[in-house]
Design an enzyme around this catalytic site. Structure first.
Site, short mmCIF file in Angstrom:
data_model
loop_
_atom_site.label_atom_id
_atom_site.label_comp_id
_atom_site.label_asym_id
_atom_site.label_seq_id
_atom_site.Cartn_x
_atom_site.Cartn_y
_atom_site.Cartn_z
N ARG A 174 -39.06 -27.34 35.62
CA ARG A 174 -38.25 -26.48 34.76
C ARG A 174 -38.94 -25.17 34.44
O ARG A 174 -38.29 -24.20 34.10
CB ARG A 174 -37.91 -27.22 33.46
CG ARG A 174 -37.03 -28.43 33.69
CD ARG A 174 -36.97 -29.29 32.47
NE ARG A 174 -38.30 -29.88 32.28
CZ ARG A 174 -38.57 -30.88 31.48
NH1 ARG A 174 -37.62 -31.41 30.77
NH2 ARG A 174 -39.79 -31.35 31.37
N SER A 225 -35.41 -35.49 29.18
CA SER A 225 -35.08 -36.82 28.66
C SER A 225 -35.49 -36.94 27.20
O SER A 225 -34.78 -37.54 26.39
CB SER A 225 -35.79 -37.91 29.48
OG SER A 225 -35.28 -37.95 30.78
N LYS A 273 -46.13 -42.95 28.46
CA LYS A 273 -44.81 -42.90 27.86
C LYS A 273 -44.39 -44.29 27.40
O LYS A 273 -44.67 -45.28 28.06
CB LYS A 273 -43.77 -42.37 28.85
CG LYS A 273 -43.97 -40.93 29.24
CD LYS A 273 -42.84 -40.46 30.14
CE LYS A 273 -43.00 -39.00 30.51
NZ LYS A 273 -41.89 -38.53 31.35
N HIS A 306 -32.03 -34.43 36.48
CA HIS A 306 -32.45 -35.41 37.47
C HIS A 306 -31.40 -35.53 38.58
O HIS A 306 -31.74 -35.56 39.77
CB HIS A 306 -32.62 -36.80 36.84
CG HIS A 306 -33.72 -36.89 35.85
ND1 HIS A 306 -33.56 -37.55 34.64
CD2 HIS A 306 -35.00 -36.44 35.86
CE1 HIS A 306 -34.69 -37.49 33.97
NE2 HIS A 306 -35.59 -36.83 34.68
#
Length: 169
Positions: free
Chosen positions: A90, A127, A40, A16
């Site tokens: 990614r 994360s 989430k 990040h």
């Protein structure tokens, strides 16, 4: 031009921080914003994530930190006068996840999305993985800082996150 770098940032990672730093070189102003994601379950309170983002953004004079917990990302963009969203990717799985949202943001509000490829040295960090390894009280090899791989210095180390999760080291 202003850009928005949205995410849950739960926790903030070096990935990040890298995307934020690179975006700050491309835009006049970058707003990094903790967004609510109904898919989430937040591990850290929003106030803690905001503080960690402020720490991660230290030294980036054109970066501001904010949060948005109600409405769509495009609602925030309209209200703040932002026309570009920055997303780090990614790999293909991230791109597959991000593309429909980018198309919808453009369709709803004309908001463009700029994808920044992750630094190859950080592309394996998420994360979720940082939290999972910390939850088990494990640190990757070669991490004498105790921060935990992937967490920016000063942005909350392993002990802090374990305490946040109600665990001890």
């Amino acid at each position: 031009m202003r850009a928005l770098f949205p995410g849950s940032f739960d926790p903030v990672t070096q990935g990040h921080q890298d995307v934020l730093r690179r975006a700050s070189l491309l835009f006049d102003e970058v707003v990094v914003c903790v967004m609510f994601n109904a898919n989430k379950t937040g591990r850290l309170p929003v106030t803690e994530r905001l503080q960690r983002l402020r720490t991660a953004a230290a030294g980036l004079s054109n970066v501001t930190v904010d949060s948005h917990t109600g409405g769509l990302l495009v609602d925030y963009c309209r209200r703040a006068g932002i026309d570009v969203v920055v997303r780090g990717v990614r790999g293909l799985a991230d791109l597959d996840y991000e593309m429909p949202m980018a198309r919808m943001n453009h369709e709803l509000a004309g908001v463009e999305t700029l994808f920044l490829a992750a630094d190859p040295g950080l592309a394996h960090i998420s994360s979720t993985l940082v939290t999972a390894t910390r939850h088990q009280g494990r640190m990757p090899k070669g991490d004498p800082s105790g921060q935990g791989q992937g967490v920016p210095t000063g942005a909350g180390g392993a002990a802090a996150d374990l305490a946040d999760l109600g665990l001890t080291t």
